[in-house]
Motif scaffolding. Structure first.
Motif, mmCIF file in Angstrom:
data_model
loop_
_atom_site.group_PDB
_atom_site.id
_atom_site.type_symbol
_atom_site.label_atom_id
_atom_site.label_comp_id
_atom_site.label_asym_id
_atom_site.label_seq_id
_atom_site.Cartn_x
_atom_site.Cartn_y
_atom_site.Cartn_z
ATOM 1 N N GLU A 1 82.119 61.796 91.883
ATOM 2 C CA GLU A 1 82.254 63.158 91.355
ATOM 3 C C GLU A 1 83.676 63.442 90.896
ATOM 4 O OE1 GLU A 1 81.555 67.793 92.806
ATOM 5 O OE2 GLU A 1 81.372 66.114 94.221
ATOM 6 N N GLU B 1 72.769 73.892 88.208
ATOM 7 C CA GLU B 1 71.406 73.361 88.205
ATOM 8 C C GLU B 1 70.854 73.230 89.625
ATOM 9 O OE1 GLU B 1 71.562 69.698 86.129
ATOM 10 O OE2 GLU B 1 71.809 70.614 84.139
ATOM 11 N N CYS B 2 71.709 73.001 90.599
ATOM 12 C CA CYS B 2 71.239 72.887 91.986
ATOM 13 C C CYS B 2 70.901 74.239 92.604
ATOM 14 C CB CYS B 2 72.303 72.184 92.840
ATOM 15 S SG CYS B 2 72.549 70.439 92.435
ATOM 16 N N LEU C 1 84.316 63.150 87.159
ATOM 17 C CA LEU C 1 83.662 64.055 86.230
ATOM 18 C C LEU C 1 84.589 65.195 85.851
ATOM 19 C CD1 LEU C 1 80.133 64.313 87.925
ATOM 20 C CD2 LEU C 1 80.834 62.793 86.066
ATOM 21 N N CYS D 1 79.354 59.236 96.591
ATOM 22 C CA CYS D 1 79.024 60.305 95.638
ATOM 23 C C CYS D 1 80.226 61.206 95.380
ATOM 24 C CB CYS D 1 77.840 61.116 96.144
ATOM 25 S SG CYS D 1 76.271 60.226 96.180
ATOM 26 N N ARG E 1 81.361 69.682 83.571
ATOM 27 C CA ARG E 1 80.141 68.984 83.986
ATOM 28 C C ARG E 1 79.832 69.252 85.458
ATOM 29 N NH1 ARG E 1 79.198 62.927 82.051
ATOM 30 N NH2 ARG E 1 79.067 64.142 80.109
ATOM 31 N N ARG E 2 80.860 69.320 86.286
ATOM 32 C CA ARG E 2 80.630 69.643 87.697
ATOM 33 C C ARG E 2 80.001 71.021 87.844
ATOM 34 N NH1 ARG E 2 86.190 67.963 90.848
ATOM 35 N NH2 ARG E 2 86.575 66.008 89.752
ATOM 36 N N LYS E 3 80.504 71.986 87.078
ATOM 37 C CA LYS E 3 79.956 73.345 87.155
ATOM 38 C C LYS E 3 78.513 73.380 86.680
ATOM 39 C CE LYS E 3 81.007 78.121 85.919
ATOM 40 N NZ LYS E 3 79.616 78.441 85.570
ATOM 41 N N ARG E 4 78.185 72.583 85.639
ATOM 42 C CA ARG E 4 76.806 72.558 85.151
ATOM 43 C C ARG E 4 75.874 71.950 86.192
ATOM 44 N NH1 ARG E 4 77.745 70.025 80.925
ATOM 45 N NH2 ARG E 4 76.874 67.961 81.338
ATOM 46 N N TYR E 5 76.309 70.891 86.851
ATOM 47 C CA TYR E 5 75.495 70.306 87.911
ATOM 48 C C TYR E 5 75.343 71.264 89.078
ATOM 49 C CZ TYR E 5 75.862 65.790 85.536
ATOM 50 O OH TYR E 5 75.769 64.776 84.626
ATOM 51 N N TYR E 6 76.399 71.996 89.388
ATOM 52 C CA TYR E 6 76.338 72.956 90.492
ATOM 53 C C TYR E 6 75.360 74.076 90.188
ATOM 54 C CZ TYR E 6 77.903 76.360 93.962
ATOM 55 O OH TYR E 6 77.948 77.279 94.974
#
Length: 224
Positions: A146, A160-161, A149, A142, A153-158
């Motif tokens: 990552e 969302e978590c 990316l 994973c 996009r990493r910040k958006r996934y972060y």
């Protein structure tokens, strides 16, 4: 050589599909164990390769008619070791035959026996903690994915978590941040393998004015 390189490229390309097996807990464990064991095989094969070149040079130095070139001697040693050309031993001189017998005994009884023992011991160690190794390998994959990316996009996934929010153990009992909360089934605590939490958690606010919760021993002492 172009066809050989093309064949190796196709082999390595299909071998990359083994990384997909990390999604499965069972197949991921098996692929991780195979990868770890292959490292031991490669280390042993390097030593075997050095021995093959050494004995091939020795046969060439003895002036054996079938091993006048070092390259041909290396091929002959490999074929005799694998049992593909055992009739060649009859055509060798006594000294060359003695070298070949020593080499075959050293490789088959020595290096291959050591390799089998290492593989058995290594698999036992991996099998004892197969689930942990599988999860560690999955986390490594994973992290590798990552890295491809973009930062946005990493910040958006972060976000969302929601790692900045505290996880809640119970009503009024907030836990640490930087985690994702997962709910367990209610029937887990009724199972025979359930281990109760050794940490005594007291819900409510953390105000210094609140009374300290009494334990069962203190309640019994108060009744007596």
């Amino acid at each position: 050589w172009d066809m050989v390189l093309l064949a190796l490229s196709a082999l390595l390309l299909w071998a990359q599909l083994l990384q997909v097996l990390t999604v499965s807990s069972q197949l991921g464990t098996l692929s991780f164990a195979i990868g770890r064991l292959l490292k031991q095989v490669v280390r042993n094969l390097v030593i075997v390769l050095i021995l093959i070149i050494a004995f091939a040079c020795a046969l060439n130095a003895l002036g054996d008619p079938g091993n006048l070139d070092v390259e041909v001697a290396v091929v002959n040693v490999v074929r005799v070791t694998l049992g593909l050309d055992s009739d060649r031993l009859v055509l060798m001189h006594n000294s060359a035959l003695a070298f070949m017998v020593v080499f075959v005994m050293l490789v088959h009884l020595g290096m291959f026996s050591i390799l089998i023992a290492q593989l058995v011991k290594g698999y036992d160690e991996l099998f004892a903690d197969q689930e942990g190794n599988s999860r560690m390998n999955r986390a490594f994959q994973c992290v590798e994915m990552e890295s491809f990316l973009s930062v946005g996009r990493r910040k958006r996934y972060y976000d969302e978590c929601a790692f900045d929010k505290s996880v809640e153990f119970d009503n009024g009992d907030e836990g640490p941040t930087g985690a994702i909360q997962c709910f367990e089934l209610a029937n887990i605590r009724a199972g025979s393998h359930y281990v109760a939490d050794r940490i005594m958690r007291c819900t409510g606010t953390a105000s210094a004015l609140d009374p300290w919760p009494a334990t069962q021993l203190e309640d019994e002492d108060a009744k007596n």
